[in-house]
Scaffold this active site. Structure first.
Site, PDB file in Angstrom:
ATOM      1  N   ALA A  12      39.184  32.451  44.316  1.00  0.00           N
ATOM      2  CA  ALA A  12      39.051  31.001  44.393  1.00  0.00           C
ATOM      3  C   ALA A  12      40.264  30.335  45.030  1.00  0.00           C
ATOM      4  CB  ALA A  12      38.821  30.430  42.995  1.00  0.00           C
ATOM      5  N   HIS A 233      29.828  40.219  43.264  1.00  0.00           N
ATOM      6  CA  HIS A 233      30.547  39.336  42.357  1.00  0.00           C
ATOM      7  C   HIS A 233      31.867  40.026  42.033  1.00  0.00           C
ATOM      8  CE1 HIS A 233      30.708  36.971  38.295  1.00  0.00           C
ATOM      9  NE2 HIS A 233      31.630  36.595  39.161  1.00  0.00           N
ATOM     10  N   ASP A 234      32.983  39.352  42.291  1.00  0.00           N
ATOM     11  CA  ASP A 234      34.273  40.028  42.146  1.00  0.00           C
ATOM     12  C   ASP A 234      34.486  40.584  40.747  1.00  0.00           C
ATOM     13  OD1 ASP A 234      34.650  37.531  40.962  1.00  0.00           O
ATOM     14  OD2 ASP A 234      36.233  36.892  42.332  1.00  0.00           O
ATOM     15  N   ASN A 293      33.291  33.371  29.655  1.00  0.00           N
ATOM     16  CA  ASN A 293      34.181  32.762  30.640  1.00  0.00           C
ATOM     17  C   ASN A 293      35.231  31.914  29.927  1.00  0.00           C
ATOM     18  OD1 ASN A 293      32.365  33.761  32.557  1.00  0.00           O
ATOM     19  ND2 ASN A 293      32.608  31.970  33.855  1.00  0.00           N
ATOM     20  N   GLY A 399      44.928  39.933  38.454  1.00  0.00           N
ATOM     21  CA  GLY A 399      46.277  39.396  38.629  1.00  0.00           C
ATOM     22  C   GLY A 399      47.061  39.240  37.343  1.00  0.00           C
TER      23      GLY A 399
END
Length: 480
Positions: A12, A233-234, A293, A399
């Protein structure tokens, strides 16, 4: 035998083209090109700069050099519309755009939320493709559209001239039945959504065409170069790259979002699961990504942007010295979804809940990381209970695996060991699915064993006392 694979991995906030070289007992990943992903606010709303992204992909493939295949993954739910000639009808709308405000209630008036969940198993999120299509119903673009392609499928179409809809990403549209791994035609009919807009479904490992001549000329590659369907989808690609050694594991895919959950063989479609807002998205080999999420490092990213991008390492060192759990916020609260004024919004949330207001950047950062760890704890505990699937370890990939403080706090909060890494999980999962399609690796377990042998991982043991986390969770749940 070894081969090289280009993984186009779009997040994103940035995109990258990575090159993975895979052999029987080797897996190396190198960055060929990284480029920003900057959405643009125009008079009609927030839009993705899809042409800049495509230019970044082409430049990345040029930098990658000769490869045996290309795969593409990205964020979910967003799409481009094409006319009868295959031309793009405007820049894709960003999922953080405000057009879906109040749309869910219109959908639920036709199909109650409980019925939607019983069919699709998808959590409520205001930006799900279903709500975006409902919001766009009267738009000229949708009226003129003859094809709808999710973001990675759109880029693959431009590269190859062939259209398809990859299944793991399609499962985020809220139009797929996870039990059949196919469209829910009855649901679409009840909501007046034309499934004919979607290209035929593809699954990870399926061929997606070859690079067109003008793409070969632009990138300097020698054809034919196949494009291989991956978990587009990542998060599906990232979960495929979790280096687990058994089945009793939870994962947290960290980045702009935190996706915390389990890998299951079948969806959990109970009313209790819906009430807890867990989602059932499809993964590699028909598995189910059962997850929640959480707003994720978006909270910190927005603060850093507001502060003028100070040194993150120094900020995290200072945050580690701040009193733990002094103030926490709900890291899943949609109030934090939109960009802008994030430090002030976090301060407001603390003030309104009667907690101390963070006064320094280090205190705001510690509030964010404590809140994320607390949200991770709650999601993993509830997922185990709802799915009747106990776990012994939590894998943090993406990350956030580089954020030592977040990993340590998550281990303490969950009361479970945390294995951190790989940081480039989505790209690695992308590469491994391509390698499997080319016969270089075996099943998911083989892929994961290769990852565990070749990728740097770090283990964090919990402190053993979860009492303070339990108290913070109770405090947050009882805040006015």
């Amino acid at each position: 035998m070894t081969a090289s694979f280009a993984a186009v991995d779009l997040g994103a906030s940035s995109g990258r083209v990575m090159v993975g070289r895979v052999g029987p007992d080797s897996l190396d990943l190198a960055e060929a090109h990284r480029f920003p992903n900057r959405p643009v606010r125009v008079p009609e709303g927030l839009r993705w700069d899809i042409l800049a992204l495509y230019a970044g992909v082409l430049e990345g493939l040029r930098a990658a050099g000769q490869v045996d295949s290309v795969g593409i993954d990205s964020w979910a739910v967003d799409y481009g519309l094409l006319d009868a000639d295959g031309a793009l009808l405007g820049n894709p709308v960003h999922y953080r755009d405000g057009r879906t405000e109040g749309v869910a209630e219109k959908v639920w008036a036709k199909v109650p939320a409980s019925d939607l969940y019983a069919v699709t198993g998808l959590q409520y999120a205001p930006f799900n493709t279903l709500y975006q299509l409902t919001a766009a119903r009267s738009s000229p673009q949708l009226a003129s559209a003859r094809r709808l392609l999710l973001i990675p499928d759109l880029l693959a179409y431009w590269l190859t001239g062939e259209a398809g809809t990859e299944l793991t990403n399609a499962s985020t549209t809220q139009l797929i039945d996870p039990r059949t791994c196919d469209w829910s035609r009855d649901l679409a009919a009840r909501l007046g959504i034309d499934l004919g807009l979607f290209a035929p479904l593809r699954r990870p490992g399926d061929p997606a065409g070859t690079l067109q001549p003008h793409v070969l000329e632009e990138t300097g590659l020698t054809g034919p170069v196949p494009v291989t369907t991956v978990g587009s989808h990542d998060t599906a690609s990232a979960v495929a790259a979790v280096p687990a050694t058994g089945e009793r594991f939870a994962y947290i895919c960290t980045g702009t979002w935190s996706l915390a959950g389990l890998e299951l063989d079948a969806p959990v479609l109970t009313e209790a699961s819906r009430a807890a807002n867990f989602t059932n998205e499809l993964g590699l080999d028909g598995t189910v990504r059962y997850l929640r999420n959480i707003m994720g490092l978006w909270l910190l990213q927005e603060c850093l942007r507001e502060w003028g991008d100070p040194d993150l390492g120094e900020l995290l060192l200072a945050a580690a010295e701040v009193t733990p759990l002094r103030s926490v916020v709900d890291a899943g609260d949609p109030a934090f979804l939109a960009p802008g004024r994030m430090p002030s919004r976090i301060a407001d949330a603390c003030r309104e809940s009667g907690q101390p207001v963070p006064g320094t950047r280090a205190e705001v950062t510690r509030c964010i990381l404590d809140s994320l760890a607390l949200a991770h704890r709650r999601a993993i505990r509830e997922a185990q209970s709802l799915a009747d699937h106990p776990v012994d370890v939590v894998h943090i990939v993406g990350g956030g695996a580089r954020n030592e403080l977040l990993c340590r706090l998550t281990a303490d909060a969950c009361g479970l060991p945390v294995v951190a890494g790989p940081a480039e999980a989505a790209a690695l999962g992308n590469v491994l699915v391509q390698a499997r399609a080319h016969g270089l690796v075996g099943d998911r377990a083989s892929m994961r064993r290769l990852l565990a042998r070749t990728q740097p991982l770090r283990r964090y043991e919990p402190s053993g006392d979860t009492g303070a986390w339990r108290a913070a969770e109770e405090r947050l749940l009882t805040c006015p």
